[in-house]
Design an enzyme around this catalytic site. Structure first.
Site, PDB file in Angstrom:
ATOM      1  N   LEU A 179       0.695  -1.242   0.020  1.00 32.73           N
ATOM      2  CA  LEU A 179       0.112   0.032   0.202  1.00 32.73           C
ATOM      3  C   LEU A 179       0.826   0.997  -0.188  1.00 32.73           C
ATOM      4  CD1 LEU A 179      -2.949  -1.111   2.542  1.00 32.73           C
ATOM      5  CD2 LEU A 179      -2.908  -1.112  -0.017  1.00 32.73           C
ATOM      6  N   GLN A 223       3.782   4.180  -2.015  1.00 34.33           N
ATOM      7  CA  GLN A 223       3.554   4.694  -3.350  1.00 34.33           C
ATOM      8  C   GLN A 223       3.744   3.891  -4.364  1.00 34.33           C
ATOM      9  OE1 GLN A 223       6.069   8.102  -3.569  1.00 34.33           O
ATOM     10  NE2 GLN A 223       7.765   7.024  -2.434  1.00 34.33           N
ATOM     11  N   ARG A 240      -1.940  -4.661   5.681  1.00 35.74           N
ATOM     12  CA  ARG A 240      -2.788  -3.597   6.120  1.00 35.74           C
ATOM     13  C   ARG A 240      -4.124  -3.495   5.640  1.00 35.74           C
ATOM     14  NH1 ARG A 240       0.495   1.681   5.648  1.00 35.74           N
ATOM     15  NH2 ARG A 240       1.093   0.564   3.681  1.00 35.74           N
ATOM     16  N   TYR A 272      19.965  -1.803   5.347  1.00 32.54           N
ATOM     17  CA  TYR A 272      19.235  -1.475   4.216  1.00 32.54           C
ATOM     18  C   TYR A 272      19.871  -1.938   3.064  1.00 32.54           C
ATOM     19  CZ  TYR A 272      16.287   1.013   0.566  1.00 32.54           C
ATOM     20  OH  TYR A 272      15.583   1.215  -0.529  1.00 32.54           O
TER      21      TYR A 272
END
Length: 346
Positions: free
Chosen positions: A37, A39, A63, A168
């Site tokens: 959900l 961008q 979600r 990351y």
């Protein structure tokens, strides 16, 4: 091929996974499973639904979606750490393409390394095994964060020393190498793009080091003031979201024989906070910009490329960006201007 028969605990973050049929078999039944959900997940699902049909794209997340997203096309629950659940989705929906966007971003990942390791690495392993088992075409995005302080920075080529210093970045290098390994070992059709900083008007910043380039527009419209957490001369590669989504679709559709590698840099523009502020002040001269440097984010930015060499993408599958800095600023201001007018009307 090794397979996991484990069910991992649910992750409390957004994840993305897509499956999609190639154009040459468009008329036969197929689905695209899209997890996310955020961008990029919502944007890519919208682009693909427009191109291939609403019911051929399945968006998924852990979600609950907004009403507008829920009613825009098929949506299902799925958890990147639940291997059995992912496998059932692929089998039940006859998925043929998979796009995996799950990741905790740079600054957020440093604040919760254990969760970042679980989502960014364990989730990837689940996706790789499922894609290889079912013969899927797999896209996994990488990032400027996949490079480190010993990498050449201006420009940064596709192949060079990487050695990032964030979880990351480490997880993204791991994804690139694991994808290439699965390609050579199991014949997996793995494709990967290293995204620069992505700028979008219709989403809030999500914890990335390049998010200042989005936040400045929100603050400029709301308060006329912006405090930047990077030095004014910090140069980083950037891209407007429409270019990013189009590049993703183009590399997904590219014939395999045109790809000379499995992981490509893509680029559009490269600018500093000061240059962005100056371009914005041409249309908003009253904007006040100050700098309060965040040492964690600055250290991350200083280890990343200043400019991407994306000549291989441009040569192999004719990548070409549409948005430079002036077009980016004008597009962002147009969006916020129309949004403000609508809010006033309402």
């Amino acid at each position: 091929m090794p397979l996991k028969n484990k069910t991992w605990a649910s992750s409390a973050v957004t994840f993305f996974s897509y499956g999609h049929s190639p154009p040459e078999v468009l008329q036969s039944p197929w689905k695209l499973s899209a997890g996310g959900l955020g961008q990029l997940g919502v944007g890519l699902a919208k682009l693909l639904r427009k191109r291939y049909g609403k019911n051929n794209v399945i968006l998924s997340d852990i979600r609950k979606p907004q009403n507008s997203i829920f009613h825009s096309g098929p949506f299902i629950y799925s958890d990147i750490l639940d291997y059995k659940n992912l496998r059932e989705i692929v089998v039940n929906n006859r998925i043929t393409w998979l796009v995996h966007y799950s990741a905790l971003l740079s600054a957020v990942g440093e604040a919760n390394v254990a969760l970042a390791r679980s989502v960014n690495i364990t989730g990837l392993h689940n996706i790789l095994d499922i894609a290889a088992e079912h013969g899927l075409r797999l896209f996994v995005p990488s990032t400027i964060g996949a490079f480190g302080p010993t990498s050449p920075r201006n420009p940064t080529p596709d192949l060079c020393v990487q050695r990032p210093r964030t979880i990351y970045g480490v997880s993204k290098v791991h994804a690139e190498l694991m994808g290439e390994y699965y390609h050579h070992r199991y014949g997996l059709d793995f494709r990967c793009l290293r995204y620069p900083g992505i700028i979008s008007a219709d989403s809030m910043p999500g914890g990335g080091t390049t998010d200042y380039a989005v936040q400045i527009f929100h603050d400029a419209i709301k308060t006329g003031k912006f405090e930047c957490n990077l030095r004014p001369d910090t140069r980083l590669p950037m891209m407007y979201i429409d270019d990013c989504l189009r590049a993703t679709l183009e590399v997904m559709e590219a014939p395999a024989e045109t790809l000379s590698m499995r992981t490509y840099n893509i680029n559009a523009m490269s600018f500093t906070p000061e240059e962005l502020a100056q371009e914005l002040q041409k249309q908003m001269p009253e904007l006040e910009v100050t700098y309060e440097v965040d040492p964690v984010r600055q250290a991350i930015a200083d280890s990343w490329p200043m400019n991407f060499d994306d000549s291989n993408a441009r040569n192999d599958w004719a990548w070409k960006h549409d948005y430079d800095l002036p077009e980016l600023v004008q597009t962002m201001l147009n969006f916020f201007g129309s949004e403000t007018r609508m809010a006033r009307f309402n």
